[in-house]
Design an enzyme around this catalytic site. Structure first.
Site, short mmCIF file in Angstrom:
data_model
loop_
_atom_site.label_atom_id
_atom_site.label_comp_id
_atom_site.label_asym_id
_atom_site.label_seq_id
_atom_site.Cartn_x
_atom_site.Cartn_y
_atom_site.Cartn_z
N CYS A 111 42.75 -7.81 -0.48
CA CYS A 111 42.32 -7.67 -2.00
C CYS A 111 41.99 -6.19 -2.08
O CYS A 111 41.56 -5.43 -1.30
CB CYS A 111 41.46 -8.66 -2.50
SG CYS A 111 41.48 -10.09 -1.86
N ARG A 150 48.51 -2.65 -0.14
CA ARG A 150 47.73 -3.34 0.50
C ARG A 150 48.04 -4.88 0.63
O ARG A 150 47.58 -5.68 1.69
CB ARG A 150 46.05 -3.31 0.06
CG ARG A 150 45.54 -2.03 0.29
CD ARG A 150 44.22 -1.97 -0.43
NE ARG A 150 43.27 -2.59 0.39
CZ ARG A 150 42.38 -2.35 1.33
NH1 ARG A 150 42.41 -0.93 1.67
NH2 ARG A 150 41.21 -2.84 1.66
N TRP A 201 44.66 -11.34 -2.92
CA TRP A 201 45.50 -12.03 -2.04
C TRP A 201 44.71 -13.40 -1.38
O TRP A 201 43.65 -13.26 -1.00
CB TRP A 201 45.36 -11.12 -0.71
CG TRP A 201 46.46 -11.26 0.31
CD1 TRP A 201 47.78 -10.89 0.38
CD2 TRP A 201 46.41 -12.16 1.52
NE1 TRP A 201 48.37 -11.45 1.57
CE2 TRP A 201 47.63 -11.99 2.28
CE3 TRP A 201 45.27 -12.75 2.13
CZ2 TRP A 201 47.52 -12.72 3.52
CZ3 TRP A 201 45.35 -13.43 3.35
CH2 TRP A 201 46.38 -13.15 3.91
N ASN A 253 36.30 -8.88 -3.20
CA ASN A 253 36.88 -9.13 -1.76
C ASN A 253 36.14 -9.71 -0.69
O ASN A 253 34.81 -9.28 -0.65
CB ASN A 253 37.23 -7.65 -1.31
CG ASN A 253 38.27 -6.88 -2.15
OD1 ASN A 253 38.80 -7.51 -3.11
ND2 ASN A 253 38.61 -5.74 -1.79
N GLY A 254 36.51 -10.40 0.00
CA GLY A 254 35.87 -11.16 1.02
C GLY A 254 35.75 -12.70 0.97
O GLY A 254 36.79 -13.22 0.23
N GLU A 292 56.46 -4.86 19.99
CA GLU A 292 56.41 -3.92 18.70
C GLU A 292 57.66 -4.25 17.69
O GLU A 292 57.69 -4.41 16.50
CB GLU A 292 55.98 -2.51 18.83
CG GLU A 292 55.89 -1.59 17.51
CD GLU A 292 54.91 -2.17 16.80
OE1 GLU A 292 54.04 -3.16 16.83
OE2 GLU A 292 54.88 -1.47 15.29
N LYS A 311 57.87 -5.88 14.08
CA LYS A 311 58.40 -5.28 13.01
C LYS A 311 59.67 -6.15 12.31
O LYS A 311 59.72 -6.28 11.19
CB LYS A 311 59.28 -3.81 13.19
CG LYS A 311 58.37 -2.71 13.59
CD LYS A 311 57.12 -2.21 12.45
CE LYS A 311 55.94 -3.38 12.44
NZ LYS A 311 54.91 -2.50 13.40
N GLU A 336 58.15 -9.27 10.55
CA GLU A 336 57.42 -8.96 9.44
C GLU A 336 58.23 -8.58 8.26
O GLU A 336 58.10 -8.76 7.03
CB GLU A 336 56.39 -7.73 9.61
CG GLU A 336 55.45 -7.72 10.46
CD GLU A 336 54.66 -6.67 10.52
OE1 GLU A 336 53.36 -6.62 10.13
OE2 GLU A 336 54.95 -5.68 11.17
N HIS A 354 61.89 -17.28 32.87
CA HIS A 354 60.96 -18.51 33.28
C HIS A 354 61.00 -19.41 31.80
O HIS A 354 59.63 -20.03 31.52
CB HIS A 354 59.70 -18.12 33.65
CG HIS A 354 59.67 -17.33 34.86
ND1 HIS A 354 59.79 -18.10 35.97
CD2 HIS A 354 59.87 -16.13 34.99
CE1 HIS A 354 59.90 -17.02 37.06
NE2 HIS A 354 59.74 -15.85 36.64
N LYS A 367 48.04 -5.23 3.89
CA LYS A 367 48.06 -3.89 4.78
C LYS A 367 46.85 -4.18 5.54
O LYS A 367 46.70 -3.47 6.76
CB LYS A 367 48.08 -2.83 3.78
CG LYS A 367 47.93 -1.44 4.52
CD LYS A 367 49.15 -1.30 5.30
CE LYS A 367 49.30 0.04 6.38
NZ LYS A 367 50.42 -0.04 7.39
C1 F6R Z 1 52.16 -4.55 11.82
C2 F6R Z 1 50.90 -4.39 11.24
C3 F6R Z 1 49.63 -5.26 11.63
C4 F6R Z 1 48.32 -4.35 11.92
C5 F6R Z 1 47.24 -5.16 12.30
C6 F6R Z 1 46.04 -4.27 12.47
O1 F6R Z 1 53.22 -3.99 11.03
O2 F6R Z 1 50.68 -3.71 10.02
O3 F6R Z 1 49.92 -6.04 12.80
O4 F6R Z 1 48.95 -3.45 12.92
O5 F6R Z 1 46.78 -5.89 11.03
O6 F6R Z 1 45.70 -3.39 11.68
P1 F6R Z 1 44.74 -1.98 11.52
O7 F6R Z 1 45.37 -1.17 12.53
O8 F6R Z 1 44.51 -1.46 10.31
O9 F6R Z 1 43.69 -2.44 12.29
#
Ligand code: F6R
Length: 607
Positions: free
Chosen positions: A2, A27, A73, A99-100, A480, A484, A487, A503, A602
C-alpha cells in the site's frame, strides 16, 4: 505494497495528492482514495481499481490545502469501495490511511462495537479512527498516542482531523514513512519516490515514533513520550525520477538501463592496479575480512536469487563456506547465528518485512549483518547501519530486473575483496577486476543484438508448462528466469538444477514442451549437454542460452540464443538478460499488465 501520501502547505492539496498516488502506483494496489480537510469537515473520494478512476471521480473538491491519500493492496477484506482508505470515525471528523496489519483487530473491534460504534468496512484499519475518536480530548497528538498504545501489529499511518485543519499526525511501527520538508509545505509518504518532486530534504520516521506535521515542518517524538532529535537527510540528487523515457513499460526501460546501472554500481569500487576492490560502506579492513569464516545472504524472491549467485561466487573464489537463505524461512526457524559469520541482507526496496525480520533475528543473536540495498535511506539500510548500496536507480516495474544484476554485481565486488585476503593472487585479482569492469559492456553488447527472442516467445506463450534448467552459476539464473515468466505472464513454469531434472520434473515433459536451458561456457557446460539430450529424447523443444560461438549447443537448440563470452562467475549478468526479455515479450504477446502484474506488490511490507 500500500502507499501513503499526505500534503500540508499553501497550495491546493488534491492535485498534489493525486500526483503522489500516481508515483506510488508501481508498488501495486487495487483501490485508491483521498481525504481533504477544510473548516467545514472532511471530503473523501474513493475508487476501486486504478488511480485514473479516482482522478475522474475526484471532481468539485472544496478548497483545501491539507489532505491524505492512499493506494490499498487488500489484506483484510475484499477489494471493495467500503474497504478502500481513507477510513473515518463515526461523526466523520477523523480520517486515517494505514499501511500494515492490526493484529488485535478482532478484540479492538468487539470492544468498540460494545461501546456502540458501527463499522462500515471489513478492514483492520477502521478500528484506528474509532479508537482515536475514543481517546480524543482536544489534543490530536495525544489521541493518536493513546490509541496506538492499544494496538498490536504494524502500521504506518497518517491522520487528519476536521477540528485541526492546520496539522496532520503520522506514526510508524514496522511500515515505512518519510517526511519531506519543502519550502512552506510538508509532504508525508511511505516511499521517497512520492516526495522527490517536492523536495530532497527528508526526515525518516523510525519505529515507535509519531510526528506532528504542519506546513512549516514536523516535530518527531517517541510514541511513549519524549522528543526525538532527528537529523534532516538528503535524498541523493541522482535518486532519479520515474519516467518512461520513451519506453512503453518500465520493465523494458529497466532492462535496457542495465549497462548504465551496472557502471554506477561499479564506479569507484574496483582497484584494477591492486587486483582488488573496496566497498566503503562495509567499513571492513582486510584484517576484518580475514576473520570472516562464513558468509550467509538473506533475501526474498529475486534478491534471494542474487544472494545465491553471490554465495556461489564466494565459495568458488574466496574458498570459504557461503550460502543463501530465504528470509522468511530463516527468520522463523530460530537459526544458529555464527559469531564469525558475515550476513548480507539483500533487498531492492529495503522495506521487505521478512528480510527485516531476518536482520532483527541476526542482530538479537549478536550477529553482524550488512545491507545490500537499492533504496537509499530505506529501513533495511538504516537498520543494518552498514553495507553497500547497489545504485540501480529507481526500479518501478514490479518485476525486478536491473536490481538483480546490480545486487549480483555488488556481491561479486565483495567476493573480489574477500578473495584477495585469501588465496587470490594479484594477477588473479587483476583478471577478476577486469572481468567485472567489462561486464557492463558485455551487457550492452548483448542488448544491442538480443537474438531470436521472438522465436522463443512463439514456443512459450501458449505452453501449458515450461521448464527452466541450469547448473552451478546458471541454476539461480534459471530460477530467476522462471520467476520472471510467472510474474509477468502467468505461464506455468518452474526451474530445476539440470542434474535434478530427471528426479521428477522430466515426467512433465511431452512433445513440444519448451525447456529453457542456461548453458554458458564453463565448468558445467558438458554436463548440461547430457541433460539437453535427455529432455529432447522426450520431445521437449530446447531454447538454449549459450556462449557466442558454441556451435555444438547452437545445433542442439530449437531456438539458440547466444550471449557474449564472459568469465563463468560473471555469466549470470549476461545469461539473465534473454530470460528477462523472454518474460517481457511473452507478457506483451499475451496482453498482460506488464508493470503491474496481478496480485503482486513492489514492496512486500507484511510478513
Ligand atoms: C521479483 C520480485 C520479488 C522481490 C522480492 C524482494 O521480480 O520483485 O520477488 O525480489 O519481493 O523484494 P526486495 O528486493 O525489495 O526485498
Amino acid at each position: 505494497m500500500c502507499g501513503i501520501i499526505a500534503y500540508i502547505g499553501p497550495e491546493e492539496a488534491l492535485p498534489r495528492l493525486l500526483e503522489g498516488l500516481k508515483r506510488l502506483e508501481y508498488r501495486g494496489y487495487d483501490s485508491a482514495g483521498v481525504a481533504l480537510v477544510d473548516e467545514s469537515g472532511i471530503w473523501t473520494r474513493r475508487e476501486v481499481g486504478r488511480v485514473a478512476g479516482l482522478v475522474r471521480k475526484a471532481v468539485d473538491p472544496p478548497h483545501a490545502t491539507v489532505g491524505i491519500a492512499h493506494t490499498r493492496w487488500a489484506t483484510h477484506g475484499g477489494v471493495t469501495l467500503a474497504n478502500t482508505h481513507p477510513h473515518m470515525d463515526g461523526p466523520e471528523r477523523i480520517a486515517v490511511v494505514h499501511n500494515g496489519i492490526i493484529e488485535n483487530m478482532d478484540a479492538l473491534k468487539a470492544q468498540l462495537e460494545a461501546e456502540g460504534v458501527e463499522f462500515r468496512s471489513e478492514t483492520d484499519t477502521e478500528v484506528l479512527p474509532h479508537l482515536i475518536r475514543r481517546h480524543y480530548k482536544g489534543d490530536p497528538l495525544q489521541a493518536v498516542r493513546s490509541a496506538l498504545a492499544h494496538v498490536h501489529g504494524s502500521y504506518g499511518i497518517a491522520v487528519a482531523f476536521a477540528e485541526h485543519p492546520d496539522l496532520l499526525i503520522a506514526a510508524r511501527f514496522g511500515s515505512p514513512l518519510v517526511i519531506g520538508l519543502g519550502d512552506g509545505e510538508t509532504v508525508l509518504a511511505s516511499d521517497p519516490q512520492a516526495i522527490v518532486a517536492h523536495t530532497r530534504r527528508v526526515l525518516y520516521l523510525d519505529d515507535r515514533e509519531v510526528a506532528l506535521i504542519t506546513a512549516e515542518g514536523a516535530s518527531v517524538q517517541r510514541l511513549d513520550g519524549g522528543e526525538v532529535d532527528r537529523d534532516v537527510s538528503l535524498i541523493e540528487a541522482d535518486y532519479g525520477v520515474a519516467d518512461l523515457a520513451g519506453h512503453p513499460h518500465f520493465m523494458s526501460k529497466e532492462i535496457w538501463e542495465q549497462p548504465e546501472s551496472l557502471r554506477r554500481c561499479l564506479r569507484g569500487r574496483i582497484q584494477r592496479e591492486h587486483g582488488n576492490a573496496k566497498l566503503g560502506g562495509l567499513n571492513m579492513s582486510p584484517r576484518d575480512l580475514v576473520n570472516v569464516r562464513e558468509v550467509v545472504t538473506v533475501g526474498c524472491g529475486t534478491a534471494f536469487h542474487a544472494g545465491m549467485v553471490g554465495s556461489m561466487a564466494i565459495e568458488h573464489l574466496a574458498r570459504i563456506p557461503a550460502r543463501a537463505e530465504v528470509a522468511s524461512e530463516f527468520r522463523n526457524r530460530h537459526p544458529i547465528i555464527g559469531p564469525d559469520t558475515l550476513y548480507f541482507a539483500v533487498s531492492q526496496s529495503g522495506e521487505t518485512a521478512d528480510t527485516l525480520g531476518a536482520i532483527e533475528e541476526i542482530q538479537v543473536k549478536g550477529g553482524q549483518v550488512m545491507g545490500v540495498v537499492n533504496v537509499v535511506g530505506s529501513t533495511i539500510a538504516r537498520t543494518c547501519g552498514a553495507g553497500t548500496y547497489v545504485y540501480a536507480g529507481p526500479e518501478i516495474a514490479v518485476a525486478s530486473t536491473k536490481a538483480f544484476t546490480s545486487q549480483v554485481t555488488a556481491m561479486l565486488v565483495f567476493t573480489l575483496m574477500l578473495a584477495r585476503t585469501r588465496n587470490l593472487s594479484l594477477a588473479q585479482g587483476e583478471g577478476m577486476a577486469e572481468a567485472l569492469l567489462t561486464a557492463p559492456d558485455k551487457v550492452s553488447e548483448y542488448l544491442a543484438d538480443p537474438g531470436p527472442i521472438d522465436a522463443a516467445v512463439e514456443l512459450v506463450k501458449d505452453a501449458r508448462y515450461c521448464l527452466f534448467m541450469g547448473r552451478g552459476f546458471s541454476y539461480p539464473v534459471a530460477l530467476e528466469g522462471a520467476l520472471k515468466l510467472k510474474e509477468i505472464t502467468y505461464v506455468p513454469c518452474e526451474a530445476y538444477p539440470a542434474g535434478e531434472m530427471k528426479h521428477g520434473p522430466i515426467a512433465m515433459l511431452e512433445k513440444g514442451t519448451p525447456v529453457i536451458v542456461v548453458a554458458p561456457r564453463g565448468s558445467q557446460r558438458d554436463k548440461v549437454i547430457s541433460n539437453i539430450k535427455e529432455v529432447e529424447a522426450r520431445g521437449a523443444k530446447c531454447i538454449i542460452i549459450h556462449t557466442q560461438g558454441d556451435e555444438e549447443l547452437a545445433r542442439l537448440a530449437a531456438v539458440s540464443i547466444p550471449v557474449p563470452d564472459v568469465r563463468e562467475f560473471v555469466s549470470p549478468l549476461v545469461t539473465v538478460l534473454p530470460l528477462q526479455l523472454l518474460a517481457y515479450k511473452v507478457g506483451l504477446a499475451l496482453g498482460r499488465d506488464i508493470d503491474k502484474p496481478r496480485n503482486l506488490a513492489k514492496s512486500v511490507t507484511v510478513e
